[in-house]
Design a protein around this motif. Structure first.
Motif, short mmCIF file in Angstrom:
data_model
loop_
_atom_site.label_atom_id
_atom_site.label_comp_id
_atom_site.label_asym_id
_atom_site.label_seq_id
_atom_site.Cartn_x
_atom_site.Cartn_y
_atom_site.Cartn_z
N SER A 77 0.74 -1.32 -0.22
CA SER A 77 0.19 -0.09 0.06
C SER A 77 0.68 1.25 0.02
N VAL A 78 2.23 1.11 0.42
CA VAL A 78 3.08 2.23 0.52
C VAL A 78 3.09 2.74 -1.33
N VAL A 79 3.28 1.86 -1.93
CA VAL A 79 3.41 2.14 -3.41
C VAL A 79 2.11 3.05 -3.90
N ALA A 80 0.88 2.60 -3.30
CA ALA A 80 -0.42 3.37 -3.65
C ALA A 80 -0.14 5.13 -3.16
N HIS A 81 0.34 4.99 -2.09
CA HIS A 81 0.63 6.32 -1.56
C HIS A 81 1.67 7.13 -2.43
N GLU A 82 2.76 6.62 -2.92
CA GLU A 82 3.68 7.19 -3.75
C GLU A 82 3.13 7.57 -5.04
N ILE A 83 2.20 6.48 -5.77
CA ILE A 83 1.26 6.77 -7.02
C ILE A 83 0.55 7.94 -6.83
N SER A 84 -0.04 8.10 -5.69
CA SER A 84 -1.11 9.22 -5.56
C SER A 84 -0.28 10.64 -5.55
N HIS A 85 0.90 10.48 -4.96
CA HIS A 85 1.99 12.04 -5.11
C HIS A 85 1.99 12.33 -6.55
N SER A 86 1.96 11.37 -7.58
CA SER A 86 1.90 11.87 -8.78
C SER A 86 0.96 13.10 -9.09
N TRP A 87 -0.06 13.14 -8.51
CA TRP A 87 -1.02 14.23 -8.43
C TRP A 87 -0.85 15.12 -7.18
N THR A 88 -0.96 14.55 -6.33
CA THR A 88 -1.10 15.49 -5.14
C THR A 88 0.46 15.67 -4.56
N GLY A 89 1.12 16.63 -4.84
CA GLY A 89 2.40 16.66 -4.36
C GLY A 89 3.32 17.16 -5.72
N ASN A 90 3.47 16.12 -6.66
CA ASN A 90 4.31 16.30 -7.81
C ASN A 90 3.60 17.32 -8.74
N LEU A 91 2.21 16.97 -8.85
CA LEU A 91 1.53 17.91 -10.07
C LEU A 91 0.97 19.13 -9.33
N GLY B 150 -1.51 15.23 3.27
CA GLY B 150 -2.77 14.91 3.66
C GLY B 150 -3.73 14.58 2.68
N HIS B 151 -3.37 15.20 1.45
CA HIS B 151 -4.30 14.77 0.27
C HIS B 151 -3.71 13.47 -0.43
N THR B 152 -2.51 12.99 -0.22
CA THR B 152 -2.06 12.01 -0.62
C THR B 152 -2.40 10.55 0.03
N VAL B 153 -2.46 10.76 1.50
CA VAL B 153 -3.00 9.92 2.31
C VAL B 153 -4.34 9.47 2.00
N PHE B 154 -5.31 10.55 1.41
CA PHE B 154 -6.69 10.48 1.46
C PHE B 154 -6.81 9.86 0.16
N VAL B 155 -6.00 10.01 -0.91
CA VAL B 155 -6.14 9.23 -2.34
C VAL B 155 -5.90 7.98 -1.94
N GLU B 156 -4.64 7.89 -1.45
CA GLU B 156 -3.88 6.28 -1.05
C GLU B 156 -5.31 5.56 -0.44
N ARG B 157 -5.95 5.94 0.34
CA ARG B 157 -7.03 5.04 1.00
C ARG B 157 -8.40 5.06 0.28
N LYS B 158 -8.30 5.94 -0.67
CA LYS B 158 -9.52 5.70 -1.71
C LYS B 158 -9.22 4.58 -2.55
N ILE B 159 -7.93 4.57 -3.10
CA ILE B 159 -7.33 3.54 -3.83
C ILE B 159 -7.63 2.24 -3.24
N ALA B 160 -7.17 2.22 -2.04
CA ALA B 160 -7.37 0.67 -1.15
C ALA B 160 -8.86 0.55 -1.09
N GLY B 161 -9.84 1.62 -1.09
CA GLY B 161 -11.28 1.35 -0.64
C GLY B 161 -11.61 0.61 -2.19
N ARG B 162 -11.28 1.36 -3.22
CA ARG B 162 -11.87 0.81 -4.59
C ARG B 162 -11.20 -0.77 -4.70
N MET B 163 -9.85 -0.88 -4.45
CA MET B 163 -9.27 -2.01 -4.66
C MET B 163 -9.87 -3.41 -3.76
N HIS B 164 -9.96 -2.95 -2.70
CA HIS B 164 -10.14 -3.98 -1.49
C HIS B 164 -11.46 -3.72 -0.79
#
Length: 612
Positions: free
Chosen positions: A291-305, A319-333
């Motif tokens: 799930s740490v990878v989901a966090h870093e992926i999310s940064h591609s928008w929230t932080g890097n972009l 804060g936005h990155t953790v929020f999106v990371e957990r959204k990804i986890a929710g959609r996948m699992h």
């Protein structure tokens, strides 16, 4: 708005592009070469561009259009921010709107805080040396002269020369390689980053690396001894990337590669564009820590972009990155997985607040960092307090179906830009102006959320379904006496996921310390000491040290030695220091291991152990 963590004059003139030509010298442990900066003047009558540097040797500066040298002055050091490099601009580049190119020839110091040089013995293969960088928050200035503030975004190109047979990688698209014309025993690698980004995202690595394809736009890189294991562990990366795109819009960076670094890397991951760095402590074998990878992926928008304007507004990134990371986890699992992650995050936030102190202003969501090294302010506060605010607002406006379109519009509006908290808040209230007019936001205590230390003013009600079994078992153990430990059995953990086992231990850490008899019985039944999941091992060792169980001391000292992830290393060192019987051995272990640690980790642990 000036950046209190930068000495550059980024409001008077800005850097728009940097071209690097670097030689990686493992013998001297330096990078040497040049950085050519495209400078645009933003105000009238600007005579100098001022760059951030730290421990750089400046050999010369020239105007690339004429080849003429430019006067420069490396000013005295301003701790902890380095030494400003003042460069006289050419006479024709001092008016507002004018542009020029400035080439700085320089060399890093062996002690550069951005660079870690590993001997062959410190690598998995034991044959070749290894170099990697870590520029967040303000370490890019020790790797190249730059305006080292997230408010200034640059594109960059690079030519990097490394000795054969090593491979160089950067946070940019790979553009080929060729024998170095200056030295046939070396290879010249070429890179290009066309998307503007802040300097803290410049990254470089050189080592005996191999890659495996995960998908059409994703590779995983590591030393050959680990590369197949890494490919298995991170096989779901493309699924995470597509899920993030569904939430936030197109991925603009082209390639998304993962690099699994040697164990001394100080973080779980680092979101360097095109090349996310991750720690080998994620290699659990069952993908349970991916799930740490989901966090870093999310940064591609929230932080890097979309980027925080200064480090005082770091929560906008995290804060936005953790929020999106957990959204990804929710959609996948499933949604319960998202809720379960939020519960764990609340506990992490509580531990950070207790460590800093409930009245410490560094636990403000928007702290003041005048004269403060951002590394000293680093904690889970911007991550988890920021997430909690966003979750609270989502519930306030009516749930994900109302808030997710706002999130996407936020990215669309601010992509390629930087902003601060007030700009974010103004955008939020404008987007939800109907709800504002209806008084829905009147109950939001902005001062308490943004500018008050301690825990958030509101604790959301999370779904506890996945945590209930953990809570029940935690209560049984915390209420049991040493005389009735026979009530427990190995079957207690049957059906629990690694995440639930982690949560069980995390909840026990919030209770009064267990007795040594409790700890030894738990180890006998559950085999905790033999568990190689780093999150479980970390909490288990903390639990043992709190119980003053000497059986935890050597394994804990081993854990802080064989890997350098600060999430694990700093709390374990603090706990060991507090265990009087272990203190002397702890201090000796740190002193012996300090030369092999990442400089940021070593500096912060020294403060934790009250060593000057």
């Amino acid at each position: 708005m000036a950046d209190p963590c930068s000495l550059s004059n980024s409001q008077a003139c800005k850097t728009t592009n940097i071209s690097l030509h670097l030689v990686v010298d493992f013998d001297k442990k330096v990078l040497r070469g040049s950085a050519t900066l495209d400078v645009e003047v933003l105000e009238e009558r600007v005579e100098h561009v001022v760059l951030d540097t730290r421990d750089l040797t400046i050999h010369g500066v020239e105007d690339t259009s004429t080849g003429q040298p430019l006067q420069f002055l490396l000013k005295d050091q301003v701790a902890p921010f380095g030494s400003p490099l003042q460069i006289s601009l050419p006479a024709n580049c001092q008016a507002k709107g004018s542009k020029c190119q400035v080439k700085v020839s320089y060399e890093t110091a062996p002690s550069s805080s951005a660079l870690q040089w590993l001997s062959p013995q410190q690598t998995a293969g034991k044959q070749h040396p290894y170099l990697f960088s870590q520029c967040q928050a303000i370490h890019a200035r020790s790797m190249l002269p730059c305006q080292d503030t997230p408010s200034t975004k640059i594109t960059y190109q690079a030519l990097v020369s490394v000795p054969k047979p090593l491979v160089a990688l950067m946070s940019a698209q790979r553009c080929g390689e060729e024998p170095d014309p200056a030295d046939q025993t070396r290879t010249l690698y070429k890179f290009d980053q066309k998307v503007a980004m802040p300097t803290y995202l410049i990254a470089i690595v050189a080592g005996a690396l191999e890659s495996r394809d995960i998908d059409h736009r994703t590779k995983v890189w590591s030393e050959k001894e680990l590369v197949d294991k890494c490919a298995h562990e991170f096989a779901e990366t493309e699924t995470m990337l597509k899920t993030a795109e569904d939430l936030l819009g197109p991925y603009v960076w082209g390639q998304y590669d993962l690099l699994v670094l040697p164990p001394s890397f100080p973080y779980g991951g680092m979101e360097n564009p095109c090349l996310t760095f991750v720690t080998p402590t994620l290699l659990a074998g069952d993908r349970s820590l991916a799930s740490v990878v989901a966090h870093e992926i999310s940064h591609s928008w929230t932080g890097n972009l979309v980027t925080n304007k200064t480090w005082e507004h770091f929560w906008l990134n995290e804060g936005h990155t953790v929020f999106v990371e957990r959204k990804i986890a929710g959609r996948m699992h499933g949604e319960q997985t998202r809720q379960f992650g939020a519960l764990g995050g609340w506990k992490d936030l509580y531990h950070s607040v207790q460590t800093f102190g409930e009245t410490n202003r560094l636990t403000d969501l928007v702290p003041r960092l005048e004269g403060v090294d951002p590394d000293d302010a680093f904690s889970s506060v911007p991550y988890e307090k920021g997430f909690t605010l966003l979750y609270y607002l989502e519930e306030l406006v009516g749930g994900p179906e109302k808030f997710e379109p706002f999130l996407r519009k936020y990215i669309e509006t601010f992509k390629y830009k930087c902003l601060d908290t007030e700009e974010w808040k103004a955008f939020l209230l404008d987007y939800f102006k109907k709800e504002v007019s209806e008084g829905l936001f009147d109950k939001v205590d902005w001062k308490a959320w943004l500018h008050t230390p301690g825990m958030p003013p509101v604790k959301p009600s999370y779904d506890t379904t996945l945590a209930d079994a953990c809570s029940a078992l935690c209560q049984r153990w915390s209420q049991a006496t040493p005389d009735n430990l026979d009530q427990f059995s190995a079957q207690d953990l049957e059906g629990m996921s690694p995440g639930q086992k982690t949560e069980f231990l995390a909840q026990l850490l919030l209770e009064a310390p267990l007795s040594i008899q409790h700890i030894e019985k738990m180890d006998q039944l559950y085999g905790m000491s033999a568990n190689n999941n780093s999150e479980i091992k970390f909490r288990w060792l903390r639990l043992g040290i709190r119980a003053q169980w000497e059986g935890a001391v050597d394994p804990a000292l081993e854990m802080v030695t064989v890997q350098g992830r600060m999430k694990f290393v700093r709390p374990l060192y603090r706990d060991l220091y507090g265990f009087e019987k272990a203190r002397e051995k702890t201090l000796e272990t740190f002193k012996q291991n300090r030369p092999f640690m990442h400089s940021t980790t070593a500096s912060l642990v020294a403060k934790d152990l009250h060593i000057q």
